[in-house]
Design an enzyme around this catalytic site. Structure first.
Site, short mmCIF file in Angstrom:
data_model
loop_
_atom_site.label_atom_id
_atom_site.label_comp_id
_atom_site.label_asym_id
_atom_site.label_seq_id
_atom_site.Cartn_x
_atom_site.Cartn_y
_atom_site.Cartn_z
N LYS A 174 2.28 10.41 8.43
CA LYS A 174 1.61 9.88 9.63
C LYS A 174 2.21 10.42 10.95
O LYS A 174 2.00 11.57 11.26
CB LYS A 174 1.64 8.35 9.59
CG LYS A 174 0.64 7.80 8.54
CD LYS A 174 0.26 6.37 8.87
CE LYS A 174 -0.60 5.74 7.81
NZ LYS A 174 -1.98 5.60 8.24
N ASP A 207 9.14 3.11 1.67
CA ASP A 207 7.94 3.83 2.11
C ASP A 207 7.77 3.60 3.61
O ASP A 207 7.28 2.56 4.03
CB ASP A 207 6.74 3.33 1.31
CG ASP A 207 5.41 3.93 1.77
OD1 ASP A 207 5.37 4.53 2.87
OD2 ASP A 207 4.42 3.79 1.04
N THR A 235 2.59 24.71 -5.16
CA THR A 235 2.41 25.98 -4.44
C THR A 235 2.97 25.91 -3.03
O THR A 235 3.83 26.69 -2.65
CB THR A 235 0.92 26.37 -4.38
OG1 THR A 235 0.44 26.55 -5.72
CG2 THR A 235 0.73 27.67 -3.61
N PHE A 287 0.86 -1.20 0.00
CA PHE A 287 0.00 0.00 0.00
C PHE A 287 0.89 1.24 0.00
O PHE A 287 1.75 1.39 0.86
CB PHE A 287 -0.90 0.03 1.23
CG PHE A 287 -1.85 1.21 1.23
CD1 PHE A 287 -3.14 1.09 0.72
CD2 PHE A 287 -1.44 2.45 1.70
CE1 PHE A 287 -4.00 2.18 0.69
CE2 PHE A 287 -2.30 3.55 1.67
CZ PHE A 287 -3.58 3.41 1.16
#
Lengths: 511, 511
Positions: B370, B339, B395, B233
């Site tokens: 997280k 990750d 931005t 995931f």
């Protein structure tokens, strides 16, 4: 006033006092302290300044970057990419429409963090919100909103984000920034379209849908698309970048979906002098859009468009075009997503730019970010809620802290009637630029944004030079597209600021 | 203690006083007030509680959701999707490891906002940071970091995010959340790979690159890929979702890139009892990964992997596998992206989970979000900075407010030595679960996470029922994958909390 500021120079931080803007004591103190300055401003422009504490004029003490900034940039560049750096800012000394740096320079800022600061640096009302107990709680107790929303989330939404929802849209899915707001809207569009194809919300996924989705293959991961327009900009993540068509530097080397682009009308300015030609051009683009929707090999589930193409160079279309687009998307059963990330929240003289269009029915989704300081998409049709939970989901799903801030921004906009003020200031500025363009026709070409608040731009053959010279004259301006000078002031930009901007632009052009 | 809390019930908010955690006065007052409770906790578990103010036991007064929560959910569901709602929380009454709702229920929370709360609800140190002037400024003066960074951005990065950078990585690109952190890392990988293919940073884009990129076509938008692993995931935007292989509900109806997936080792637990088989399985997966890298029609620029596949069901692999992956990615000149969105920031008993592996050279990029409460990717190799400005840009490019919060989280982790504590508590909890699994072998299968701090999970045939019953017994637990019970407590979870969790699980199993 400039000399007053200059004498106190770097020793003065433009941090406002933490007073309620409505506190009579504070307001009397402010009035007394700045009586003469305020009086001068009123005399010049016939208006009351929103923030009497604001600097009266820019200060340029050094080349920009100056020696202190250079040192700070050198240090930062070791750990962070500074090659796009425009100015190293000192926000503790920035206030209202003015941005300060480390070298005592204080610039009138009509770029406003790429159009994302709504009501001024160190706005006292926002400071109150930022120092409230509920903000502190939102900062330190960030919830996974889809699983464990805070008990007052409905209230925060209703009194904030949803209180300014575009007409006809009464629900929101919150996000973190413009790119993901658009991508979540795209996801909602794909789920809606495939659900329709399967026969509605009660029709279940086929075993083939399920197994193929896990292999990134159709039909589970369908060969469908989002149609966007040439020179449009919708963000820079993989899905949003596939709809972005602004500049090669935004897209090079990044894999993209095989999604179609339609032509965006290339209008002639001033719009009022080229109505017939522009109408024909818009009709051509509508026809081509319709053809692509009907024929493209990866059929579009939605069309996404900016009310004014911003990064792409401030390209306008008329209400005729947008009304036509609404009709043809309905006719072909694809959704219309209006990307108001840059145009939204008042800058065009209406709260949402698409309020200018007089649509027969609202857009299906409207995305927002930037001046909202939070992001997401509005929608109204219940069919846009996916048929099962956890289909549109992520850990944070937005940020209550930023939602609280947007609520305060909305209150400040209402307190000072800033949408109306922006409409009036925009007309005033546009008239001033029109006059200037007659004196400097080579410097101001294709002036555009008439009747669109302060969302104004013009083309300049020597654009980058104009921006650099303007900075040396104390005005921070941004560009967009290949040669547009893009004015994107805050909503607290008033006529006396417009006078200053015009005066400095004149100086630049005279050089 | 439970009865004490119950009598004061809803009238007591668990908002901590705003005292410096090191203030002797505050600490004496706390000690006096909670002397008996603290003494009891110490007596039970032989440890000092980090937060003497914390509830001592869960309180369950009503069914969850209770009547007040039901009302609030009904209201919220009109404007916000509540179908994934687990519990309507009252964060003003939540403290430390305990989450409260509107009906007076107070649960031990070992799910922690999908593993994203690091140091407890209403942590007093974070509250100090959240109410500081620099936080207020960061909230109201949010910069476009790539253009107008604040002057102390280098300092905020160096004293915060970069102070815990994985070994060998000394730069960061900041983002908003896990999904975009991964996507920005993917973009960096594609730009790096194509730059290499063109002959380095000084080789310019070809006219064909430039024109094709604007049409979403190769070579400008290259047919390249990111390789991920089955049941992995990595987020839910279009690029990250193309690497996510967790569940159909995450992927259905969303177009995806034709990117490859490699098999993730299906290991047998306990790992120590199946070393030979597991080694063979890991070698098989490495071989298949290598084959895909060499042969896949859309060649991978990078491999992305979680140290422990979290959403996919807490699937582990051993250091042998990860070391092998590092070697083969180097051999084939593709990048290794680790990750650490869920595994990072201490939960595995090391600050970064990949610290467990003993790699010969660091990962090329490590993504985080997280528990960091901010997001981004770390890197060390200068070649991963794209060769021109504005290629990796947006931005906001992160959020200084959240970067300040992460700095305070890091300080709190250091002050309380929480990584070490989590390692020790994890071992203690794992031993307790091992004992419980011997008594209830049908309830606790494939117990995993030994030596991985509190990052522990087990399979349960009646998983959803276990989670529901645990909640009725005052413990909030999450699931993952098809049948995993996923323990994801905060870093302030101590042995006395582990005792409580074990005791409540036992009750659930006995029912």
């Amino acid at each position: 006033m400039a000399s007053l500021l200059r004498t106190t120079g770097r020793s003065r931080a433009f941090l406002p006092r933490v007073n309620a803007p409505t506190s009579p004591r504070a307001s009397i103190a402010l009035q007394r302290r700045h009586a003469s300055a305020a009086a001068a401003a009123v005399a010049d422009s016939g208006e009351q300044p929103f923030f009497p504490d604001e600097p009266k004029l820019p200060i340029v003490q050094t080349q920009i970057p100056g020696p202190q900034s250079k040192k700070a940039i050198e240090r930062l560049s070791k750990v962070f990419d500074t090659r796009s750096l425009n100015m190293m800012a000192d926000y503790s000394r920035s206030y209202g429409n003015y941005i300060a740096d480390l070298d005592g320079n204080v610039l009138l800022d009509v770029y406003a963090q790429i159009a994302s600061i709504p009501v001024g640096y160190n706005n006292p009302s926002l400071l109150l919100a930022a120092t409230s107990p509920e903000m502190a709680s939102a900062i330190i107790n960030r919830p996974a909103l889809g699983n464990f929303p805070q008990h007052d989330w409905a209230d925060i939404l209703e009194s904030g984000i949803l209180s300014v929802a575009p007409k006809g849209l009464n629900q929101v899915f919150t996000a973190q920034a413009g790119s993901d707001a658009n991508e979540l809207a795209y996801k909602a569009a794909f789920m809606w379209k495939r659900q329709q194809q399967r026969g509605g919300a009660n029709a279940d996924f086929s075993p083939e849908d399920i197994s193929s989705s896990m292999n990134n293959k159709a039909p589970g991961a369908p060969d469908m698309s989002i149609l966007s327009f040439k020179t449009g900009f919708h963000g820079r993540l993989f899905g949003s970048l596939s709809t972005t068509r602004s500049k090669p530097i935004h897209k090079l080397d990044i894999p993209a979906f095989d999604w179609p682009q339609a032509p965006f009308p290339a209008l002639k300015y001033p719009l009022s002098e080229h109505e017939a030609e522009n109408r024909a051009e818009e009709q051509r683009c509508l026809d081509e859009t319709e053809r692509i929707i009907a024929e493209y090999h990866n059929p579009p589930a939605a069309v996404v468009i900016e009310p004014i193409q911003s990064e792409g160079g401030d390209n306008h279309a008329t209400p005729f075009f947008f009304r036509g687009l609404r009709e043809l998307t309905k006719k072909h059963n694809v959704l219309l997503i209006v990307d108001e990330v840059q145009t939204g929240v008042g800058a065009t003289g209406k709260f949402w730019a698409h309020d200018h269009w007089g649509l027969s029915s609202p857009p299906d989704m409207v995305t927002f970010s930037k001046k909202a300081q939070t992001a997401g998409y509005y929608f109204g049709n219940d069919a846009l809620r996916p048929n099962k939970p956890y289909r549109q989901f992520n850990t944070w799903m937005g940020d209550p802290a930023r939602a609280l801030l947007f609520r305060s921004i909305i209150q400040e906009i209402e307190r000072l009637d800033l949408v109306k003020s922006t409409a009036a200031t925009g007309d005033y500025l546009f008239a001033g630029l029109t006059a200037l363009s007659q004196r400097f026709p080579a410097e101001i070409q294709n002036l555009r944004g008439h009747g669109q608040g302060t969302f104004i731009a013009f083309d300049s053959a020597r654009r980058d030079q104009v921006l650099a010279k303007a900075k040396a004259h104390g005005v921070n301006i941004g560009g967009s597209g290949e040669r547009a000078v893009r004015l994107r002031p805050m909503l607290i930009f008033q006529k006396h600021h417009a006078d200053l901007l015009l005066e400095r632009l004149e100086k630049v052009f005279l050089e």
